[in-house]
Scaffold this motif. Structure first.
Motif, PDB file in Angstrom:
ATOM      1  N   THR A   9       0.889  -1.439  -0.068  1.00  0.00           N
ATOM      2  CA  THR A   9      -0.210  -0.031  -0.435  1.00  0.00           C
ATOM      3  C   THR A   9       1.026   1.137   0.236  1.00  0.00           C
ATOM      4  O   THR A   9       2.449   1.310   0.464  1.00  0.00           O
ATOM      5  N   GLN A  11       1.113   3.909   1.874  1.00  0.00           N
ATOM      6  CA  GLN A  11       1.079   3.451   3.438  1.00  0.00           C
ATOM      7  C   GLN A  11       2.247   2.761   4.148  1.00  0.00           C
ATOM      8  O   GLN A  11       3.133   3.412   4.958  1.00  0.00           O
ATOM      9  N   CYS A  41      -1.706   7.866   9.085  1.00  0.00           N
ATOM     10  CA  CYS A  41      -3.266   7.993   8.740  1.00  0.00           C
ATOM     11  C   CYS A  41      -3.595   6.612   9.333  1.00  0.00           C
ATOM     12  O   CYS A  41      -3.745   5.939   9.410  1.00  0.00           O
ATOM     13  N   GLN A  42      -5.525   6.400  10.157  1.00  0.00           N
ATOM     14  CA  GLN A  42      -6.189   6.051  10.133  1.00  0.00           C
ATOM     15  C   GLN A  42      -4.858   4.275  11.834  1.00  0.00           C
ATOM     16  O   GLN A  42      -5.350   3.617  11.797  1.00  0.00           O
ATOM     17  N   SER A  65      -8.861   9.381  11.351  1.00  0.00           N
ATOM     18  CA  SER A  65      -8.378  10.009   9.435  1.00  0.00           C
ATOM     19  C   SER A  65      -7.449  11.125   9.468  1.00  0.00           C
ATOM     20  O   SER A  65      -7.469  12.103  10.143  1.00  0.00           O
ATOM     21  N   CYS A  71      -3.111  11.522   0.714  1.00  0.00           N
ATOM     22  CA  CYS A  71      -3.876  10.124   1.068  1.00  0.00           C
ATOM     23  C   CYS A  71      -4.661   9.564   0.565  1.00  0.00           C
ATOM     24  O   CYS A  71      -6.126   9.620   0.213  1.00  0.00           O
ATOM     25  N   ARG A  73      -5.698   6.853   1.482  1.00  0.00           N
ATOM     26  CA  ARG A  73      -6.829   6.246   2.738  1.00  0.00           C
ATOM     27  C   ARG A  73      -8.263   6.392   3.068  1.00  0.00           C
ATOM     28  O   ARG A  73      -9.487   5.993   3.092  1.00  0.00           O
ATOM     29  N   CYS A  74      -8.569   7.653   3.416  1.00  0.00           N
ATOM     30  CA  CYS A  74      -8.967   8.457   3.830  1.00  0.00           C
ATOM     31  C   CYS A  74     -10.331   9.652   2.985  1.00  0.00           C
ATOM     32  O   CYS A  74     -10.806  10.318   3.889  1.00  0.00           O
ATOM     33  N   LYS A 262      -3.634   5.042  -5.838  1.00  0.00           N
ATOM     34  CA  LYS A 262      -4.789   4.429  -4.795  1.00  0.00           C
ATOM     35  C   LYS A 262      -4.191   2.789  -4.586  1.00  0.00           C
ATOM     36  O   LYS A 262      -2.772   2.344  -5.428  1.00  0.00           O
ATOM     37  N   ASP A 263      -4.468   2.669  -3.477  1.00  0.00           N
ATOM     38  CA  ASP A 263      -3.863   0.871  -3.225  1.00  0.00           C
ATOM     39  C   ASP A 263      -3.947   0.245  -3.915  1.00  0.00           C
ATOM     40  O   ASP A 263      -3.171  -0.926  -4.250  1.00  0.00           O
TER      41      ASP A 263
END
Length: 413
Positions: A9, A11, A41-42, A65, A71, A73-74, A262-263
């Motif tokens: 990911t 992150q 994040c998170q 988040s 980022c 993720r959020c 994106k992941d």
């Protein structure tokens, strides 16, 4: 030697590789903040919300988040809200989709003059369309423009361009004048006017000392680039007409937040290389690209936006002060303005009995106060034209860095 695997990911790659990366790469304040937000994040480091069911004391916790634009993720809820507001605001007419792209020779200049470059890309594209469509040879009316800035290509390369959603018609006095079907303005005319505006402002900015040239550019190199781009056929594409423009707005919403990748596109990641999927626009086939971890981090960080600078802007009939004009158009076309659908907040329920949980406590921590704990080593060189993020001492618990709020619970002692 077998290298340790990491989470595939964005992150995970930053957590694994950013500390060593920043020791040898110049980073701006915005880039450091983005990296810190992505890594935290998170996580509980940013605080959390806690819920409890009083009967059996079952508790649940959800970490906060970072809500940073870079980022991946959020961004879902914020993107969804923007899309609903935008689609409700769009006028009930056809729309055209126009893409303005700067020549790749200007990529290095963009890197050292991000704020100026993005502001003038927005300005040049908007003024080009507004002036041409106000001309009676083409439309002779005031149109609405929704502009969104993107700086990356499909392989995360440097590719600054702006997408503009243009109303297929406009207000001529107090009357709605539709554009000709499948016709906006001759693309050659748009290219010439866009190029002329940008180059004029570029020369004025250089003469006024408002530009920072890349350190490896000599005066002769600068003049050579100006001659080259002045002779080029700048890339402008017109697509449309699209009914209502909702499809283009949906497309733009996917790229407003979350950074350049994106992941779900990342295939694998290790300390040696990162492999991700992309769609080649030349043949429309999905392919994979492998980069070193250093190359991947550099490409992601290159696209971090300047703090406080808007990546979406509105002009003409879509500007904030033109609500009364939009209402005039809707009245003439016989369609009322849509209201964004109201979304009722979902109450959290106990997974065992289904009863509602009560919000018990909120703990909030700001990323800026956690710099020392999350990214303790902020060393490294700083690229020309940017300033290193200042070190701040960690604040003690229960100070500004941590806000802990307990809420009154029904029936609690």
């Amino acid at each position: 030697m077998v290298m340790a695997a990491m989470e595939a990911t964005v992150q995970g790659i930053f957590i694994y590789g950013f500390e060593s990366y920043q020791k040898t790469h110049g980073l701006s304040v915005d880039q450091r903040r983005a990296a810190q937000a992505i890594m935290l994040c998170q996580s509980e480091a940013l605080g959390y919300e806690e819920w409890i069911f009083l009967n059996d004391k079952h508790t649940e916790q959800q970490n906060h988040s970072c809500r940073h634009r870079s980022c991946p993720r959020c961004h879902g809820a914020l993107t969804h809200d923007w899309l609903e507001r935008t689609q409700a605001q769009l006028l009930p007419c056809d729309h055209f989709h126009v893409i303005f792209t700067l020549p790749h020779e200007l990529n290095a200049l963009w890197q050292y003059n991000r704020e100026w470059s993005s502001d003038h890309l927005f300005k040049a594209s908007a003024e080009t369309l507004k002036e041409l469509l106000a001309d009676t040879r083409y439309l002779g009316a005031e149109v609405g423009l929704l502009s969104a800035l993107h700086t990356w290509g499909r392989t995360l390369s440097s590719h600054p361009h702006v997408h503009v959603l243009v109303t297929g018609g406009g207000l001529q006095g107090e009357s709605w004048r539709p554009a000709k079907k499948d016709y906006l303005v001759p693309v050659g005319v748009i290219k010439a006017k866009f190029r002329g505006k940008w180059l004029t402002w570029l020369n004025h900015a250089y003469a006024a000392g408002a530009l920072t040239l890349p350190p490896d550019w000599t005066l002769e190199r600068w003049r050579q680039i100006l001659r080259t781009i002045a002779r080029k056929d700048w890339n402008v594409r017109i697509q449309g007409a699209y009914r209502h423009g909702h499809g283009v707005a949906n497309y733009l919403s996917r790229y407003l937040r979350g950074g350049p990748i994106k992941d779900h596109r990342i295939v694998s990641a290790s300390s040696e290389r990162v492999t991700f999927r992309y769609r080649d626009h030349h043949d429309n086939h999905e392919k994979t690209l492998a980069l070193t971890q250093e190359q991947f981090l550099s490409r992601v960080l290159w696209h971090v936006p300047v703090k406080g600078q808007h990546s979406v802007r509105y002009y003409g009939l879509y500007s904030t002060g033109a609500a009364h004009k939009r209402q005039e158009v809707r009245d003439q076309l016989g369609l009322p303005e849509q209201e964004p659908p109201a979304t009722e907040p979902q109450s959290r329920q106990c997974p065992y009995c289904g009863h509602p949980l009560f919000h018990r406590v909120s703990v909030r921590r700001q990323i800026s106060y956690l710099r020392n704990t999350a990214c303790s080593n902020l060393g490294g060189t700083v690229q020309q034209g940017v300033q290193a993020a200042p070190l701040t001492q960690e604040r003690p618990a229960q100070s500004q860095s941590t806000e802990r709020i307990f809420l009154a619970l029904p029936g609690a002692a």
